[in-house]
Design a protein around this motif. Structure first.
Motif, PDB file in Angstrom:
ATOM      1  N   LEU A 159       7.570   6.324   5.875  1.00  0.00           N
ATOM      2  CA  LEU A 159       7.323   6.377   4.429  1.00  0.00           C
ATOM      3  C   LEU A 159       7.471   7.790   3.889  1.00  0.00           C
ATOM      4  CD1 LEU A 159       4.319   3.918   4.041  1.00  0.00           C
ATOM      5  CD2 LEU A 159       6.759   3.460   3.968  1.00  0.00           C
ATOM      6  N   ALA A 160       6.954   8.785   4.624  1.00  0.00           N
ATOM      7  CA  ALA A 160       7.090  10.168   4.166  1.00  0.00           C
ATOM      8  C   ALA A 160       8.553  10.576   4.087  1.00  0.00           C
ATOM      9  CB  ALA A 160       6.310  11.107   5.085  1.00  0.00           C
ATOM     10  N   SER A 161       9.368  10.184   5.080  1.00  0.00           N
ATOM     11  CA  SER A 161      10.796  10.519   5.052  1.00  0.00           C
ATOM     12  C   SER A 161      11.495   9.861   3.874  1.00  0.00           C
ATOM     13  CB  SER A 161      11.448  10.088   6.368  1.00  0.00           C
ATOM     14  OG  SER A 161      10.831  10.707   7.470  1.00  0.00           O
ATOM     15  N   ALA A 162      11.151   8.607   3.580  1.00  0.00           N
ATOM     16  CA  ALA A 162      11.807   7.916   2.464  1.00  0.00           C
ATOM     17  C   ALA A 162      11.448   8.541   1.122  1.00  0.00           C
ATOM     18  CB  ALA A 162      11.419   6.436   2.483  1.00  0.00           C
ATOM     19  N   ARG A 166       8.675  -5.034   5.284  1.00  0.00           N
ATOM     20  CA  ARG A 166       7.308  -4.698   5.675  1.00  0.00           C
ATOM     21  C   ARG A 166       6.960  -3.271   5.265  1.00  0.00           C
ATOM     22  NH1 ARG A 166       5.776  -2.220  10.475  1.00  0.00           N
ATOM     23  NH2 ARG A 166       3.566  -2.403  11.013  1.00  0.00           N
ATOM     24  N   GLU A 167       7.891  -2.346   5.432  1.00  0.00           N
ATOM     25  CA  GLU A 167       7.624  -0.949   5.070  1.00  0.00           C
ATOM     26  C   GLU A 167       7.520  -0.772   3.564  1.00  0.00           C
ATOM     27  OE1 GLU A 167      10.955   0.687   6.968  1.00  0.00           O
ATOM     28  OE2 GLU A 167      10.071   0.726   8.985  1.00  0.00           O
ATOM     29  N   LEU A 168       8.332  -1.508   2.793  1.00  0.00           N
ATOM     30  CA  LEU A 168       8.221  -1.440   1.335  1.00  0.00           C
ATOM     31  C   LEU A 168       6.878  -2.005   0.865  1.00  0.00           C
ATOM     32  CD1 LEU A 168      11.825  -2.478   0.267  1.00  0.00           C
ATOM     33  CD2 LEU A 168      10.770  -0.259  -0.078  1.00  0.00           C
ATOM     34  N   ALA A 169       6.429  -3.084   1.505  1.00  0.00           N
ATOM     35  CA  ALA A 169       5.122  -3.632   1.136  1.00  0.00           C
ATOM     36  C   ALA A 169       4.001  -2.662   1.471  1.00  0.00           C
ATOM     37  CB  ALA A 169       4.904  -4.962   1.852  1.00  0.00           C
ATOM     38  N   ARG A 215       1.318  -0.919  -1.199  1.00  0.00           N
ATOM     39  CA  ARG A 215      -0.135  -0.933  -1.047  1.00  0.00           C
ATOM     40  C   ARG A 215      -0.690   0.487  -0.983  1.00  0.00           C
ATOM     41  NH1 ARG A 215      -1.561  -2.559   3.654  1.00  0.00           N
ATOM     42  NH2 ARG A 215      -3.654  -3.201   3.097  1.00  0.00           N
ATOM     43  N   PHE A 216       0.072   1.395  -0.384  1.00  0.00           N
ATOM     44  CA  PHE A 216      -0.360   2.792  -0.329  1.00  0.00           C
ATOM     45  C   PHE A 216      -0.400   3.402  -1.735  1.00  0.00           C
ATOM     46  CE2 PHE A 216       0.486   7.308   0.039  1.00  0.00           C
ATOM     47  CZ  PHE A 216      -0.405   7.697   1.024  1.00  0.00           C
ATOM     48  N   CYS A 217       0.653   3.174  -2.519  1.00  0.00           N
ATOM     49  CA  CYS A 217       0.677   3.711  -3.887  1.00  0.00           C
ATOM     50  C   CYS A 217      -0.381   3.039  -4.754  1.00  0.00           C
ATOM     51  CB  CYS A 217       2.067   3.530  -4.493  1.00  0.00           C
ATOM     52  SG  CYS A 217       3.350   4.540  -3.714  1.00  0.00           S
ATOM     53  N   GLU A 218      -0.643   1.758  -4.515  1.00  0.00           N
ATOM     54  CA  GLU A 218      -1.702   1.088  -5.262  1.00  0.00           C
ATOM     55  C   GLU A 218      -3.061   1.713  -4.973  1.00  0.00           C
ATOM     56  OE1 GLU A 218      -1.440  -2.957  -4.143  1.00  0.00           O
ATOM     57  OE2 GLU A 218       0.168  -3.453  -5.548  1.00  0.00           O
ATOM     58  N   ALA A 219      -3.300   2.096  -3.718  1.00  0.00           N
ATOM     59  CA  ALA A 219      -4.578   2.713  -3.376  1.00  0.00           C
ATOM     60  C   ALA A 219      -4.735   4.090  -3.998  1.00  0.00           C
ATOM     61  CB  ALA A 219      -4.718   2.814  -1.852  1.00  0.00           C
ATOM     62  N   VAL A 220      -3.633   4.721  -4.417  1.00  0.00           N
ATOM     63  CA  VAL A 220      -3.710   6.071  -4.981  1.00  0.00           C
ATOM     64  C   VAL A 220      -3.672   6.046  -6.503  1.00  0.00           C
ATOM     65  CG1 VAL A 220      -2.624   8.345  -5.038  1.00  0.00           C
ATOM     66  CG2 VAL A 220      -2.675   7.074  -2.908  1.00  0.00           C
ATOM     67  N   SER A 229      -1.457  12.643   0.304  1.00  0.00           N
ATOM     68  CA  SER A 229      -1.941  11.536   1.129  1.00  0.00           C
ATOM     69  C   SER A 229      -0.911  11.137   2.175  1.00  0.00           C
ATOM     70  CB  SER A 229      -2.273  10.334   0.239  1.00  0.00           C
ATOM     71  OG  SER A 229      -3.258  10.664  -0.728  1.00  0.00           O
ATOM     72  N   LEU A 230       0.381  11.260   1.843  1.00  0.00           N
ATOM     73  CA  LEU A 230       1.413  10.980   2.829  1.00  0.00           C
ATOM     74  C   LEU A 230       1.473  12.039   3.919  1.00  0.00           C
ATOM     75  CD1 LEU A 230       4.441   9.642   0.763  1.00  0.00           C
ATOM     76  CD2 LEU A 230       3.108   8.412   2.459  1.00  0.00           C
ATOM     77  N   GLU A 231       1.114  13.277   3.590  1.00  0.00           N
ATOM     78  CA  GLU A 231       1.156  14.368   4.555  1.00  0.00           C
ATOM     79  C   GLU A 231      -0.129  14.491   5.351  1.00  0.00           C
ATOM     80  OE1 GLU A 231       3.649  16.376   5.327  1.00  0.00           O
ATOM     81  OE2 GLU A 231       5.011  15.420   3.921  1.00  0.00           O
ATOM     82  N   ALA A 232      -1.196  13.798   4.955  1.00  0.00           N
ATOM     83  CA  ALA A 232      -2.498  13.963   5.602  1.00  0.00           C
ATOM     84  C   ALA A 232      -2.514  13.304   6.976  1.00  0.00           C
ATOM     85  CB  ALA A 232      -3.601  13.364   4.722  1.00  0.00           C
TER      86      ALA A 232
END
Length: 844
Positions: free
Chosen positions: A15-18, A125-128, A132-137, A174-177
């Motif tokens: 996800l971080a690379s994308a 699966r990775e897009l989903a 969910r990650f962006c929704e949590a932020v 959050s992606l780098e943490a």
């Protein structure tokens, strides 16, 4: 456990690379944080099969933290200006606008190219997971009826000015943490007056450090980011508490599930409801059943797996995490203290709780005051306890099972017996050797250091060092030949060892890599090594010449000083000689450096001139090749025969056919002018009949006019005659257009427009103008309005005629009455585009 912020290492990397690949797109570089955050949200919401996302303006504003007005006036125009997002309204079948249809072009292009970029490799699966990650932020949150509720992200309350920047910064942080919430800080020097956290956020947002510092201050004040170790300058740590809390909840959930699935004995032991089986089993029973229990142990990995102490303590119900038991239930492994000590223990029990996932072995050390548990896979002769001499030949013989070391003291839990040299520590660790022998192919070269080679205890180090020695031998073989390479390296090592003097070599690996193996030339010759020739072993003559030159310079300077300072003391004269020697050395080094710089400048200039010449030659060759290609193309085009009559060398169309084609176009336009004004465009049969009759009459008029213009001096050339016919057709078209405009200018709509223009012009004329000037201006405005209306009416009539011609060319589809009635009953009265009715307009 549903924790969107707790990503696995593999998912974290993907996800971080994308996201970083998307933000590095040239079309998004340098854009506002609002646009870049919108691109990240579109990537998260994009389906796996396409890059199109349908969203309403309200949803866009909720994700970005801005108002609807800001979305319409700033966000959407900004996305359109980037050329990275196609934005168009999403309309229903009735034409009502429901929202926005956004297409992320970098994602579509990456999937189409399939070049292995991070965007193209994203699965469903990775897009989903990213959504969910962006929704949590940054999700605004919603509660749809009949569906699961989506809670708002922890940045949902941040709205208004600077909200997109803060939200984008939190998504990237959050992606780098890591799992503990800490973010890897930016390396390098930090500008004065700023923190390393500011430089880290500036690197993520690709902005100035000043702007990043304000972002960090806002996030710290809101509690979304924490700064640790701020007392040490430049050593602070950036931590995201939300990510750390998510991983902590995941670990606690896993530990609780493991405790719930444990055996009844382990659950009772963890809850404090029963004694520890390791402490209550009899010694003889453990020795008898050890092999049978060892066969049934469920171990994982190469050796065995055991949970951490924190995970075990989380599953215990008898005490809270970190508390101390009140009762002294096990034998302590340290001194029990004084006799006056009360029964209640004041220290923590050193016998740790057992892991619920590891089966208990009867042959373990659970009944001893040493290590607990068994850590060996399968059967073996080292299943009891670690003690000295267990690898000896008599390992199968019975040994005393005492809990004491050779010194007679009880070892503390966690203490390890001292390793014996040359003995293996396990199957998964590094391999140790008792004595490392010199490789046979390197015996002659490494003979001077053979007594030191045996001190290397790791087989991996032996192989790595032997590889470096062989590489140096290969280099020497290219200089002096394979037959002398071994001898030359041995002589070099002997000289280097003799140069050590009284200082012994303590680390052979470092000494070989930095002192023994490198060649040190004292002069320009590539055969020189420490002042000796590699091929013969004799002293280097070039080094001798250099030494003689330096000695001559020293003698010359010393003689000059003796003459100039004859009355000075020897100490002063020696100091003056040394000073002048240093000056001479600096001057010579400066001259050599200037000479090298001049040579490098000349070589660089020559290389640049050569490159420029090559570039010019390449450009000339490319231009010449292009000219030849264009000439060949033009020649081939000129040699083409006419497509109508087949006349050769006419570039595909001869003049006669070109004039005739243009004449047909002019005649068609002249016919349309007449038909458009005289026939109702709804009557397709009348349109066809009128078109045929007017076209025949028009051609007859043109032929008669051309026949009257023919004289005895007229040319008989077909091209000239076709050109004359074209001129007559153009003149007829101009006459008919003028006639049509005149007729339309006298129509009722033209009269109304002229009257309105006349009245408006009278009112708008300057107040001091005379009545005659006002009337002239009004008449001009009326004439202009009349001409404009005539032109508009003519254009509209011609458009209606072209639609009628289209309907005439494509006959209407015959639909059965049952289907037509069903459509009429359902209210669907829409007609096909080809059968769209036109307004009936005719001019008498």
């Amino acid at each position: 456990m549903n924790e969107p912020l707790a990503l696995s290492p593999a998912m974290h990397t993907v996800l971080a690379s994308a996201v970083h690949s998307l933000l590095k797109d040239p079309r998004l570089t340098g854009r506002s944080d609002l646009v870049r955050l919108a691109a990240v949200v579109l990537l998260a919401k994009a389906p796996s099969g396409s890059a199109v996302v349908d969203m309403s303006s309200r949803d866009v504003g909720g994700w970005l933290g801005c108002s609807l007005s800001h979305v319409g006036h700033t966000a959407v125009p900004g996305l359109k200006a980037t050329d990275a997002v196609l934005c168009r309204p999403n309309r229903t079948d009735e034409g009502r606008t429901e929202g926005l249809r956004l297409e992320l072009l970098p994602l579509r292009e990456a999937r189409a190219a399939a070049d292995g970029s991070p965007l193209a490799m994203l699965t469903k699966r990775e897009l989903a997971t990213l959504l969910r990650f962006c929704e949590a932020v940054t999700c605004p949150g919603w509660s749809p009826s009949g569906k699961a509720e989506t809670p708002a992200g922890f940045m949902a309350h941040r709205r208004g000015r600077g909200a997109p920047t803060d939200r984008l910064a939190m998504v990237l942080l959050s992606l780098e943490a890591r799992t503990d919430g800490r973010v890897r800080m930016a390396p390098g020097r930090v500008p004065q007056g700023f923190r390393r956290a500011d430089a880290t956020v500036a690197r993520l947002l690709n902005c100035a450090v000043e702007a990043a510092a304000m972002v960090v201050d806002r996030l710290v004040a809101a509690g979304h980011v924490e700064l640790e170790d701020t007392k040490r300058p430049g050593g602070e740590r950036l931590r995201v508490p939300a990510v750390a809390a998510a991983h902590a909840r995941v670990r606690q959930s896993v530990a609780l599930e493991a405790a719930a699935s444990a055996s009844p004995v382990a659950e009772a032991e963890a809850a404090g409801q029963g004694p520890c089986s390791r402490c209550t089993d009899a010694e003889n029973e453990a020795e008898t059943d050890s092999e049978s229990e060892a066969a049934g142990m469920a171990l994982s990995g190469d050796g065995w797996a055991q949970e951490s102490l924190e995970d075990v303590l989380l599953t215990a119900d008898a005490c809270a995490f970190g508390d101390q038991p009140t009762e002294h239930t096990a034998n302590p492994q340290v001194s029990r203290g004084s006799k006056n000590q009360p029964d209640k223990a004041v220290c923590a029990d050193l016998h740790t709780a057992h892991t619920p996932v590891a089966a208990l072995s009867g042959f373990s050390a659970g009944d001893r005051e040493v290590f607990s548990g068994s850590a060996v896979e399968g059967r073996g002769r080292r299943r009891g306890r670690a003690c000295a001499g267990e690898d000896s030949a008599g390992a199968d013989a019975p040994r005393p099972r005492t809990g004491r070391t050779e010194t007679g003291a009880d070892p503390l839990r966690g203490d390890k017996p001292e390793k014996l040299p040359g003995r293996s520590t396990g199957t998964g660790g590094a391999r140790f050797l008792r004595a490392a022998a010199v490789p046979q192919d390197l015996a002659e070269a490494l003979a001077p250091v053979a007594h030191l080679w045996t001190g290397i205890t790791r087989l991996s180090t032996v192989k790595w060092l032997a590889k470096a020695v062989r590489a140096e031998l290969v280099r020497l073989s290219g200089i002096v030949g394979p037959e002398l390479a071994l001898r030359a390296l041995a002589a070099r090592l002997t000289r280097r060892l003799d140069g050590q003097g009284p200082h012994a070599v303590r680390q052979l690996v470092g000494w070989l890599l930095h002192r023994g193996l490198p060649q040190r030339s004292g002069c320009w010759s590539f055969l020189c090594d420490d002042g000796y020739r590699l091929d013969t072993g004799d002293p280097c003559e070039s080094c001798a010449c250099l030494i003689d030159d330096r000695r001559s310079v020293r003698r010359s300077i010393a003689a000059t000083v003796d003459v100039q300072l004859a009355t000075a003391s020897p100490r002063l004269r020696l100091a003056e000689v040394e000073r002048r020697l240093r000056e001479a050395h600096r001057a010579k080094a400066a001259a050599d450096q200037a000479l090298r710089h001049e040579r490098e400048t000349q070589n660089r200039a020559q290389a640049q001139a050569q490159d420029q010449k090559q570039d010019q030659d390449l450009r000339r060759a490319a231009a010449q090749r292009r000219r030849q290609e264009l000439a060949a193309t033009e020649a081939a085009h000129a040699a083409m025969a006419c497509r109508e009559c087949g006349l050769p060398d006419t570039a595909g169309e001869c003049p006669v056919c070109a004039f005739r084609k243009r004449t047909d176009e002019l005649i068609g336009q002249a016919v349309d002018l007449v038909v458009a004004l005289r026939v109702d465009s709804l009557d397709l049969r009348a349109v066809a009949e009128m078109t045929s009759r007017v076209e025949q009459d028009t051609r007859t008029v043109i032929e008669r006019a051309h026949a009257r213009a023919q004289t005895a001096d007229s040319s008989a050339d077909p091209g000239v005659r076709a050109h004359e016919v074209q001129q007559l057709a153009a003149k007829l078209l101009a006459q008919r257009r003028h006639w049509a405009l005149q007729r339309l200018a006298e129509s009722e709509p033209a009269d109304e427009a002229a009257e309105r223009a006349y009245q408006v012009a009278l009112r708008r004329t300057h107040w001091n103008a005379t009545p005659e000037k006002r009337r002239e201006a009004a008449e001009k405005a009326a004439v202009s309005a009349r001409q404009c209306v005539a032109q508009d009416l003519l254009t509209e009539f011609l458009t209606d005629l072209s639609r009628a011609r289209a309907n005439l060319a494509v006959p209407p589809e015959r639909v059965p009455w049952k289907e037509r009635l069903a459509k009429l009953a359902s209210g669907d009265q829409a007609q096909p585009h080809a059968l769209r009715p036109v307004r009936r307009r005719t001019v008498a």
